[in-house]
Write a protein that holds these residues in place. Structure first.
Motif, mmCIF file in Angstrom:
data_model
loop_
_atom_site.group_PDB
_atom_site.id
_atom_site.type_symbol
_atom_site.label_atom_id
_atom_site.label_comp_id
_atom_site.label_asym_id
_atom_site.label_seq_id
_atom_site.Cartn_x
_atom_site.Cartn_y
_atom_site.Cartn_z
ATOM 1 N N MET A 1 42.689 39.418 60.238
ATOM 2 C CA MET A 1 41.921 39.957 59.117
ATOM 3 C C MET A 1 40.843 40.925 59.557
ATOM 4 O O MET A 1 40.163 41.517 58.713
ATOM 5 N N SER B 1 44.286 43.344 55.719
ATOM 6 C CA SER B 1 43.635 42.719 54.566
ATOM 7 C C SER B 1 44.092 41.266 54.410
ATOM 8 O O SER B 1 45.207 40.907 54.799
ATOM 9 N N PRO B 2 43.252 40.396 53.841
ATOM 10 C CA PRO B 2 43.634 38.981 53.666
ATOM 11 C C PRO B 2 44.926 38.782 52.879
ATOM 12 O O PRO B 2 45.702 37.886 53.195
ATOM 13 N N THR C 1 47.770 39.584 55.166
ATOM 14 C CA THR C 1 47.841 38.508 56.155
ATOM 15 C C THR C 1 48.504 37.272 55.558
ATOM 16 O O THR C 1 49.343 36.624 56.194
ATOM 17 N N ALA D 1 43.720 32.937 55.344
ATOM 18 C CA ALA D 1 43.612 34.173 54.563
ATOM 19 C C ALA D 1 43.346 33.873 53.095
ATOM 20 O O ALA D 1 42.581 34.583 52.431
ATOM 21 N N TRP E 1 36.437 43.256 51.377
ATOM 22 C CA TRP E 1 37.142 43.628 52.607
ATOM 23 C C TRP E 1 37.707 45.033 52.469
ATOM 24 O O TRP E 1 37.623 45.840 53.408
#
Length: 592
Positions: free
Chosen positions: A189, A193-194, A197, A238, A307
């Motif tokens: 991450m 991006s989460p 992920t 994530a 993010w």
């Protein structure tokens, strides 16, 4: 008094009032114009309390202003992400049903047909040793004949005589995967991006889960079980990053605390799912393919907006965040909160996030008031609790194969009770929540040690004895679930803002390292059933003592009231015209 506009400007956001002002540092009411001069003079003459800085308690920004701390949009996202905990629980606890105990003599026997037929052999009662009567030499049985209707992992790899050791070994590799997956997910991450992920972890988990179920070599099975655990850990790491970013305040605390309730739901559903299959390979397929539904639900799962802004390389990333926030505001019925310069404020927030200073180094975690105490106590407490959380669930095999289903369900419900108990402590006993959770674990651990009173009672009815075992096991399990979920949700309150992320990462990683030892404590049941349970209860007591040493730093939250001016008429005496300023501390910042 603290001036509201200046406080808002220090936090770098618009002074537009909103319903969230009651949750911020300053709330100010208006004053009738006839008395404005006298109010200003009183305000200047009243000493101002210290302002909580934005670094100590992160201030609201345009995203939280528009979306709010919690709403239908956040609830939908949280429920979708929570589902990833169910397959994670299945992969951890499936060994209870893929490798059940086999009864010697009735479900398996030693096969001596391959031995020298001219010699007489005697097989031991446990079917694990063969005695050559002519030479009086005993050797281990090499081949077995199985009569069980369920094709178990134990039968596949001929582990009947070394079941406890090898079950602990395969479980060790799963927990090692959880450790690696948490670290890998956090590092991924940093550049991915989460949401992406999360998707990568889900797809990889499907592939690894199928291979794990059809591996016909024990080493290969352990390797892919480890990789499956890595994928599960990447998913829930994530996922937590996403819902922690779109919630705030006590709602974020509640979401993180209740995250493990869906883990417990998975534990409760596992016996039912396993009952549909007669092979351990099919069980792995059954617990793997529901993850496909999680990939489908990604359509309704947002990414982490901050993010994306922090890593925005062009205007398209900001366009994506703007579209996402507008959609959330529409679902939450808060479109009226979107300002005319919304795009410009998102760009400003992006620049602000990119300009944030780097987190403090690990050595600085030891500096500050009570820092050493909090570092040692938090690391030890979570290590004790995660060992218990996993180990006590697997330890129910010690109470007999015939009771696996009700005992597994009982453990799942005790975990849920523990999570809601942690939420109660956080909401109703926030000042002393650590002491409440720690004391409960100390008392529950002492109760669990009472198993020695009836461990040798052979004359006791078997059902009664197992019921007593489960009573003294489920209460410590609820205590462990309570303290663990509270630590994961609230332990970053113990350190300043620039140390939170590293502090949480350090504590969780340290605990998962020690989690690797959990399966081997179950081997103590070979000596006595009470011994393995007592070892976990001692950990509960030690973890409770460490938890009691934690104390969230407090800041003054007493309201500061401007003295009322002499009113000239009854209308001016209305409380609606009384100028009141309050300073409220934000100690519930739990962003990981």
């Amino acid at each position: 008094m603290v001036n509201q506009a200046s406080a808002i400007q220090r936090c770098g956001r618009s002074p537009t009032p909103s319903p969230q002002l009651s949750h911020r540092n300053v709330v100010q009411s208006s004053q009738p114009s006839a008395n404005s001069n006298r109010a200003d003079s009183i305000r200047r003459s009243t000493p101002a309390p210290p302002l909580t800085s934005c670094a100590a308690a992160p201030c609201s920004d345009i995203i939280s202003d528009v979306l709010g701390n919690f709403g239908i949009w956040q609830l939908r996202t949280i429920l979708i992400i929570f589902l990833c905990k169910i397959p994670a629980a299945w992969f951890m606890a499936c060994i209870i049903f893929t490798g059940p105990e086999l009864y010697p003599g009735t479900e398996f026997t030693c096969d001596t047909s391959h031995l020298n037929s001219s010699t007489n052999y005697t097989v031991s009662d446990d079917q694990c040793y063969v005695l050559d009567e002519s030479s009086n030499i005993s050797s281990e049985c090499q081949q077995f004949e199985y009569m069980s209707s369920f094709d178990s992992l134990i039968m596949q790899f001929n582990l009947v005589c070394l079941r406890d050791i090898f079950v602990a070994w395969t479980q060790y590799w799963h927990l090692f995967g959880v450790l690696v997956g948490g670290v890998v997910g956090t590092k991924m991450m940093a550049g991915i991006s989460p949401r992406v992920t999360y998707c990568v972890g889900a797809i990889a988990q499907i592939l690894c889960g199928v291979v794990t179920g059809y591996a016909r070599d024990f080493s290969l099975h352990c390797a892919f079980r480890c990789l499956s655990a890595v994928c599960c850990a990447i998913m829930f790491t994530a996922g937590q990053a996403i819902f922690s970013d779109i919630t705030a305040g006590i709602h974020r605390v509640g979401a993180i605390i209740l995250y493990d309730t869906f883990w417990s739901v998975g534990v409760i559903l596992l016996p039912t799912l396993s009952s549909f299959f007669n092979s351990w390979s099919l069980i792995y397929v059954g617990i793997t393919f529901p993850t496909i539904m999680l990939i489908v639900l990604l359509y309704w799962t947002p990414d982490s907006p901050r993010w994306l802004l922090r890593n925005a390389a062009d205007r398209y990333a900001i366009d994506s965040v703007e579209q996402m926030v507008r959609e959330g505001a529409e679902i939450n019925d808060r479109t009226f909160k979107i300002p005319p310069d919304f795009r410009q404020q998102l760009e400003q927030l992006s620049e602000k996030l990119k300009a944030q200073p780097a987190p403090a180094p690990w050595s600085q975690l030891w500096q500050g008031k009570r820092a050493k105490t909090h570092m040692v106590a938090a690391h030890l407490a979570l290590a004790f609790f995660v060992i218990n959380f996993m180990g006590m669930l697997l330890n129910i095999r010690s109470f007999g194969r015939d009771y696996l289903v009700p005992n597994t369900i009982a453990m799942g419900f005790s975990e849920i009770i523990g999570c809601f108990l942690a939420l109660h402590f956080a909401l109703k006993h926030n000042k002393w929540k650590w002491q409440w959770a720690g004391s409960f674990n100390i008392l529950a651990g002492m109760l669990g040690c009472l198993g020695w009173l009836f461990t040798g009672a052979d004359s006791m009815d078997a059902d009664l004895r197992v019921s007593l075992w489960m009573i003294i096991a489920t209460i410590p399990k609820a205590g462990v679930s309570c303290a663990q979920s509270m630590l994961l949700a609230c332990m970053n309150e113990l350190v300043p803002a620039n140390k939170k992320q590293l502090f949480v990462f350090s504590v969780v990683t340290w605990a998962r390292v020690w989690l690797l030892s959990a399966p081997f404590f179950n081997v103590l049941k070979k000596i006595d059933t009470a011994l393995s349970l007592t070892s976990y209860c001692v950990f509960s007591i030690l973890g409770g003592i460490c938890t009691c040493l934690l104390l969230t730093p407090r800041t003054s939250s007493a309201p500061v009231v401007v003295p009322q001016l002499e009113q000239q008429d009854k209308k001016e005496q209305s409380p609606l015209h009384t100028p009141v300023w309050t300073i409220e501390s934000d100690v519930n910042n739990t962003r990981l």
